[in-house]
Motif scaffolding. Structure first.
Motif, PDB file in Angstrom:
ATOM      1  N   UNK A  86      24.750   7.155 -30.111  1.00 27.46           N
ATOM      2  CA  UNK A  86      24.468   5.806 -30.606  1.00 27.46           C
ATOM      3  C   UNK A  86      23.834   5.910 -32.001  1.00 27.46           C
ATOM      4  N   UNK A  87      24.619   6.328 -32.981  1.00 25.65           N
ATOM      5  CA  UNK A  87      24.052   6.638 -34.301  1.00 25.65           C
ATOM      6  C   UNK A  87      23.503   5.417 -35.039  1.00 25.65           C
ATOM      7  N   UNK A  88      22.411   5.658 -35.733  1.00 28.27           N
ATOM      8  CA  UNK A  88      21.882   4.673 -36.670  1.00 28.27           C
ATOM      9  C   UNK A  88      22.787   4.651 -37.890  1.00 28.27           C
ATOM     10  N   UNK A  89      23.139   3.465 -38.365  1.00 29.30           N
ATOM     11  CA  UNK A  89      23.995   3.353 -39.553  1.00 29.30           C
ATOM     12  C   UNK A  89      23.131   3.583 -40.789  1.00 29.30           C
ATOM     13  N   UNK A  90      22.978   4.842 -41.116  1.00 26.48           N
ATOM     14  CA  UNK A  90      22.093   5.232 -42.215  1.00 26.48           C
ATOM     15  C   UNK A  90      22.540   4.624 -43.544  1.00 26.48           C
ATOM     16  N   UNK A  91      23.830   4.624 -43.799  1.00 28.10           N
ATOM     17  CA  UNK A  91      24.338   4.105 -45.068  1.00 28.10           C
ATOM     18  C   UNK A  91      24.018   2.625 -45.224  1.00 28.10           C
ATOM     19  N   UNK A  92      24.272   1.842 -44.186  1.00 25.76           N
ATOM     20  CA  UNK A  92      23.977   0.405 -44.257  1.00 25.76           C
ATOM     21  C   UNK A  92      22.479   0.159 -44.397  1.00 25.76           C
ATOM     22  N   UNK A 122       9.210   0.211 -35.066  1.00 25.40           N
ATOM     23  CA  UNK A 122       9.895   0.772 -36.232  1.00 25.40           C
ATOM     24  C   UNK A 122      11.320   1.169 -35.869  1.00 25.40           C
ATOM     25  N   UNK A 123      11.488   1.699 -34.651  1.00 26.19           N
ATOM     26  CA  UNK A 123      12.837   2.012 -34.206  1.00 26.19           C
ATOM     27  C   UNK A 123      13.695   0.765 -34.131  1.00 26.19           C
ATOM     28  N   UNK A 124      13.127  -0.315 -33.607  1.00 21.03           N
ATOM     29  CA  UNK A 124      13.842  -1.596 -33.566  1.00 21.03           C
ATOM     30  C   UNK A 124      14.171  -2.087 -34.963  1.00 21.03           C
ATOM     31  N   UNK A 125      13.205  -1.967 -35.868  1.00 22.55           N
ATOM     32  CA  UNK A 125      13.402  -2.478 -37.225  1.00 22.55           C
ATOM     33  C   UNK A 125      14.481  -1.700 -37.955  1.00 22.55           C
ATOM     34  N   UNK A 126      14.593  -0.410 -37.683  1.00 17.85           N
ATOM     35  CA  UNK A 126      15.640   0.394 -38.322  1.00 17.85           C
ATOM     36  C   UNK A 126      17.022  -0.164 -37.984  1.00 17.85           C
ATOM     37  N   UNK A 127      17.261  -0.486 -36.715  1.00 16.49           N
ATOM     38  CA  UNK A 127      18.552  -1.061 -36.320  1.00 16.49           C
ATOM     39  C   UNK A 127      18.757  -2.416 -36.980  1.00 16.49           C
ATOM     40  N   UNK A 128      17.689  -3.193 -37.097  1.00 17.22           N
ATOM     41  CA  UNK A 128      17.779  -4.512 -37.736  1.00 17.22           C
ATOM     42  C   UNK A 128      18.159  -4.372 -39.212  1.00 17.22           C
ATOM     43  N   UNK A 129      17.489  -3.504 -39.927  1.00 18.81           N
ATOM     44  CA  UNK A 129      17.785  -3.317 -41.354  1.00 18.81           C
ATOM     45  C   UNK A 129      19.198  -2.767 -41.535  1.00 18.81           C
ATOM     46  N   UNK A 173      22.614  -5.463 -31.126  1.00 20.92           N
ATOM     47  CA  UNK A 173      22.848  -4.926 -29.798  1.00 20.92           C
ATOM     48  C   UNK A 173      22.452  -3.477 -29.620  1.00 20.92           C
ATOM     49  N   UNK A 174      22.261  -2.763 -30.719  1.00 21.25           N
ATOM     50  CA  UNK A 174      21.922  -1.342 -30.599  1.00 21.25           C
ATOM     51  C   UNK A 174      20.567  -1.158 -29.927  1.00 21.25           C
ATOM     52  N   UNK A 175      19.582  -1.953 -30.317  1.00 21.09           N
ATOM     53  CA  UNK A 175      18.254  -1.795 -29.727  1.00 21.09           C
ATOM     54  C   UNK A 175      18.268  -2.027 -28.222  1.00 21.09           C
ATOM     55  N   UNK A 176      19.024  -3.005 -27.780  1.00 18.28           N
ATOM     56  CA  UNK A 176      19.072  -3.300 -26.349  1.00 18.28           C
ATOM     57  C   UNK A 176      19.531  -2.080 -25.557  1.00 18.28           C
ATOM     58  N   UNK A 177      20.479  -1.346 -26.102  1.00 12.68           N
ATOM     59  CA  UNK A 177      20.975  -0.155 -25.398  1.00 12.68           C
ATOM     60  C   UNK A 177      19.870   0.891 -25.223  1.00 12.68           C
ATOM     61  N   UNK A 178      18.918   0.915 -26.145  1.00 17.78           N
ATOM     62  CA  UNK A 178      17.833   1.889 -26.055  1.00 17.78           C
ATOM     63  C   UNK A 178      16.770   1.468 -25.038  1.00 17.78           C
ATOM     64  N   UNK A 179      16.931   0.276 -24.481  1.00 23.07           N
ATOM     65  CA  UNK A 179      16.015  -0.168 -23.429  1.00 23.07           C
ATOM     66  C   UNK A 179      16.675  -0.241 -22.061  1.00 23.07           C
ATOM     67  N   UNK A 180      17.963  -0.527 -22.003  1.00 18.85           N
ATOM     68  CA  UNK A 180      18.596  -0.732 -20.695  1.00 18.85           C
ATOM     69  C   UNK A 180      19.722   0.257 -20.380  1.00 18.85           C
TER      70      UNK A 180
END
Length: 284
Positions: free
Chosen positions: A97-103, A41-48, A53-60
């Motif tokens: 590394x904020x989630x783009x809530x508006x988008x 779900x965290x990954x999907x939030x960045x996708x939506x 590239x945001x998700x990758x930063x949360x792993x590496x």
């Protein structure tokens, strides 16, 4: 024809789906509905939100910070994964590394986050429209692994990881009218879930929630049946599956950043190898 995406959870193993989701963004592949489970779900939030590239930063990158996860945080705060740091301090508008809530909200795609009600053991799904800016408790709750994390309170009720009640919410996608569904798994096709280890420990840690204990005791059986059905749906041509290869070396809590980068790259490579087949499936 309504198109759906289901993204399984798996902690750090979700580096695999992070790669595939980034390639979806590269190719402009969209879905009418996305359902994420746990770290999926965290990954999907960045996708939506369209944040490649945001998700990758949360792993590496971010896990290098000792606040991200570890036994010290488990001993002092009761949670191995510091989900309030990951989906709060890091992801809020003032975070590193904020989630783009508006988008995310402006995207017409429905986005559902899967959780498990701690008292009933039932799956509960929260949609992005219910989520306020800088309040990502739906994602936190869906990632709160029982016994390893404290439950998250939402509207007076306590919730745990959605993977306990509904690890692969394909039926929800069908029920919501999706007729083309892509499923991102986080384990190899040969994976067979075994009974949960350390039974006395999680029985003690979850003693306030007997239904959760019952659910975890039998989780391996439900998961096996779910996965069997998922592969049957694939054989019937109703869904399209991505699954990582065997022996990736990555577990739920892996902090080997070379392995995690390699798993992300494997997701990229798997997408590229199946790209034409995927596009054909989606367009039929």
């Amino acid at each position: 024809m309504k198109r759906g995406l289901v993204v399984e959870g798996g902690g750090m193993k979700c580096a695999y789906s992070a790669g595939i989701l980034d390639r979806f963004l590269d190719d402009g592949i969209t879905f009418d509905e996305c359902i994420g489970v746990s770290a999926g779900a965290g990954n999907t939030a960045s996708f939506v939100a369209g944040q490649r590239g945001r998700n990758l930063r949360f792993f590496v990158e971010h896990p290098k910070d000792p606040r991200y996860m570890g036994m010290r945080h488990f001993i002092t705060k009761g949670s191995f994964f510091n989900i309030r740091y990951i989906y709060g301090d890091l992801s809020n508008s003032t975070g590193a590394d904020p989630l783009d809530y508006t988008c995310m909200q402006e995207n017409s795609t429905e986005f559902w986050m899967t959780t498990t009600d701690a008292e009933t053991g039932n799956a509960c799904y929260f949609e992005k429209s219910e989520m306020a800016a800088d309040d990502y408790r739906f994602i936190m709750a869906g990632c709160a692994i029982p016994a390893l994390c404290c439950p998250i309170e939402i509207n007076g009720r306590m919730y745990y990881d959605g993977g306990v009640a509904d690890p692969i919410p394909l039926q929800k996608a069908f029920d919501d009218g999706c007729r083309k569904v892509v499923v991102l798994l986080e384990n190899a096709r040969t994976f067979v879930r075994q009974p949960q280890e350390m039974k006395p420990a999680y029985h003690f840690l979850l003693r306030k929630y007997p239904k959760m204990i019952e659910m975890i005791d039998n989780r391996h059986l439900r998961y096996r049946e779910t996965l069997k059905w998922v592969y049957e749906m694939e054989k019937e041509g109703r869904i399209f599956i991505f699954a990582p290869p065997e022996n990736t070396g990555v577990s739920t809590s892996t902090k080997d950043f070379d392995l995690l980068q390699k798993l992300y790259d494997t997701g990229i490579a798997d997408y590229d190898s199946k790209r034409e087949a995927l596009l054909s499936y989606l367009e039929d």
